[in-house]
Design a protein around this motif. Structure first.
Motif, PDB file in Angstrom:
ATOM      1  N   GLU A   6      48.002   3.518  17.121  1.00  0.00           N
ATOM      2  CA  GLU A   6      48.972   3.516  18.223  1.00  0.00           C
ATOM      3  C   GLU A   6      50.115   4.480  17.945  1.00  0.00           C
ATOM      4  O   GLU A   6      50.591   5.180  18.849  1.00  0.00           O
ATOM      5  CB  GLU A   6      49.500   2.101  18.443  1.00  0.00           C
ATOM      6  CG  GLU A   6      48.459   1.109  18.933  1.00  0.00           C
ATOM      7  CD  GLU A   6      49.022  -0.280  19.105  1.00  0.00           C
ATOM      8  OE1 GLU A   6      49.687  -0.522  20.130  1.00  0.00           O
ATOM      9  OE2 GLU A   6      48.797  -1.139  18.222  1.00  0.00           O
ATOM     10  N   PHE A   7      50.570   4.524  16.702  1.00  0.00           N
ATOM     11  CA  PHE A   7      51.630   5.465  16.334  1.00  0.00           C
ATOM     12  C   PHE A   7      51.119   6.907  16.382  1.00  0.00           C
ATOM     13  O   PHE A   7      51.807   7.812  16.860  1.00  0.00           O
ATOM     14  CB  PHE A   7      52.152   5.152  14.929  1.00  0.00           C
ATOM     15  CG  PHE A   7      52.974   3.900  14.851  1.00  0.00           C
ATOM     16  CD1 PHE A   7      54.326   3.913  15.171  1.00  0.00           C
ATOM     17  CD2 PHE A   7      52.397   2.696  14.470  1.00  0.00           C
ATOM     18  CE1 PHE A   7      55.095   2.757  15.110  1.00  0.00           C
ATOM     19  CE2 PHE A   7      53.155   1.534  14.402  1.00  0.00           C
ATOM     20  CZ  PHE A   7      54.506   1.566  14.721  1.00  0.00           C
ATOM     21  N   GLU A   8      49.897   7.099  15.903  1.00  0.00           N
ATOM     22  CA  GLU A   8      49.323   8.447  15.902  1.00  0.00           C
ATOM     23  C   GLU A   8      49.120   8.969  17.322  1.00  0.00           C
ATOM     24  O   GLU A   8      49.394  10.136  17.614  1.00  0.00           O
ATOM     25  CB  GLU A   8      47.995   8.433  15.144  1.00  0.00           C
ATOM     26  CG  GLU A   8      48.142   8.150  13.659  1.00  0.00           C
ATOM     27  CD  GLU A   8      46.809   7.987  12.961  1.00  0.00           C
ATOM     28  OE1 GLU A   8      45.768   8.275  13.601  1.00  0.00           O
ATOM     29  OE2 GLU A   8      46.791   7.598  11.779  1.00  0.00           O
ATOM     30  N   ASP A   9      48.669   8.104  18.210  1.00  0.00           N
ATOM     31  CA  ASP A   9      48.462   8.510  19.600  1.00  0.00           C
ATOM     32  C   ASP A   9      49.774   8.912  20.261  1.00  0.00           C
ATOM     33  O   ASP A   9      49.826   9.863  21.053  1.00  0.00           O
ATOM     34  CB  ASP A   9      47.811   7.371  20.392  1.00  0.00           C
ATOM     35  CG  ASP A   9      46.364   7.130  19.994  1.00  0.00           C
ATOM     36  OD1 ASP A   9      45.770   8.017  19.354  1.00  0.00           O
ATOM     37  OD2 ASP A   9      45.823   6.051  20.323  1.00  0.00           O
ATOM     38  N   ALA A  10      50.843   8.177  19.944  1.00  0.00           N
ATOM     39  CA  ALA A  10      52.149   8.511  20.510  1.00  0.00           C
ATOM     40  C   ALA A  10      52.615   9.877  20.028  1.00  0.00           C
ATOM     41  O   ALA A  10      53.147  10.681  20.809  1.00  0.00           O
ATOM     42  CB  ALA A  10      53.172   7.437  20.132  1.00  0.00           C
TER      43      ALA A  10
END
Length: 220
Positions: A6-10
């Protein structure tokens, strides 16, 4: 609370926002807002991206996550505080709504991570609704239990902050169309304007806070 993905996608969306299924909604103050209709709720989720000029991303991230400071400048924040339930830290947020509508309150978890990617330092803040037995629903206040938000910030290559926010909540109730449109078209740009102004005032706030704490403890 949140998966690493989720952090990487952001982070990825900072340079390449995924807006294929979104429609352009409005632009103000170097910020573009896109929206996507959700049939399940009949509401929209939003993606907002642009640049906050003259504000460094480290200050922007601190102001965005500083709850005590937020209460000083956000007129819509009736109550805002952290609490603990077991090993989990939650946030309670009571939002003022125009009379005669009931206020909305949120109980959610939030996590901040920092990354160094491709020569840039990036701040990512994720939040989502979560159940907490210790925070009961109140009378004349509607609990928002379907809320999620991500905020990603980095330098714009100069003195500003490049940011992307993905946001959705279901405030429930029979909200008038004018209020929903106002919140998206006017409320978001106004929030950005307020945040920029109070980012500029943040060092002054921290200095006053430090002096007050020293005075209360009797230290020099």
């Amino acid at each position: 609370m949140f998966e690493c993905q989720e952090f990487e996608d952001a982070c990825k969306e900072l340079d390449n926002p995924v807006i294929d299924e979104y429609e352009f909604f409005v632009e103000a103050m170097n910020v573009k807002i896109y929206r996507k209709y959700k049939e399940s709720s009949g509401l929209y989720e939003y993606k907002t991206f642009g640049v906050l000029e003259g504000i460094s991303p480290d200050i922007c991230a601190k102001v965005y996550t500083d709850l005590e400071y937020r209460k000083e400048w956000d007129k819509y924040a009736k109550e805002l505080y952290e609490f603990k339930e077991g090993e989990v830290t939650g946030i309670y947020w009571n939002v003022n709504f125009p009379f005669p509508m009931y206020n909305r309150d949120y109980v959610f978890v939030r996590e901040t991570k920092e990354f160094d990617l491709d020569g840039r330092h990036i701040w990512v803040v994720l939040g989502k609704s979560a159940p907490f037995e210790s925070v009961r629903e109140r009378s004349r206040t509607i609990r928002v239990d379907d809320f999620q938000q991500s905020m990603c910030m980095t330098s714009d290559g100069g003195s500003g902050t490049k940011a992307l926010m993905h946001y959705y909540d279901n405030p429930k109730g029979m909200l008038p169309t004018w209020l929903i449109n106002w919140a998206a078209k006017t409320g978001v740009p106004n929030f950005i304007s307020d945040m920029k102004k109070h980012c500029e005032k943040y060092p002054e706030y921290l200095e006053k806070k430090s002096k007050k704490e020293k005075k209360s403890t009797g230290t020099a």
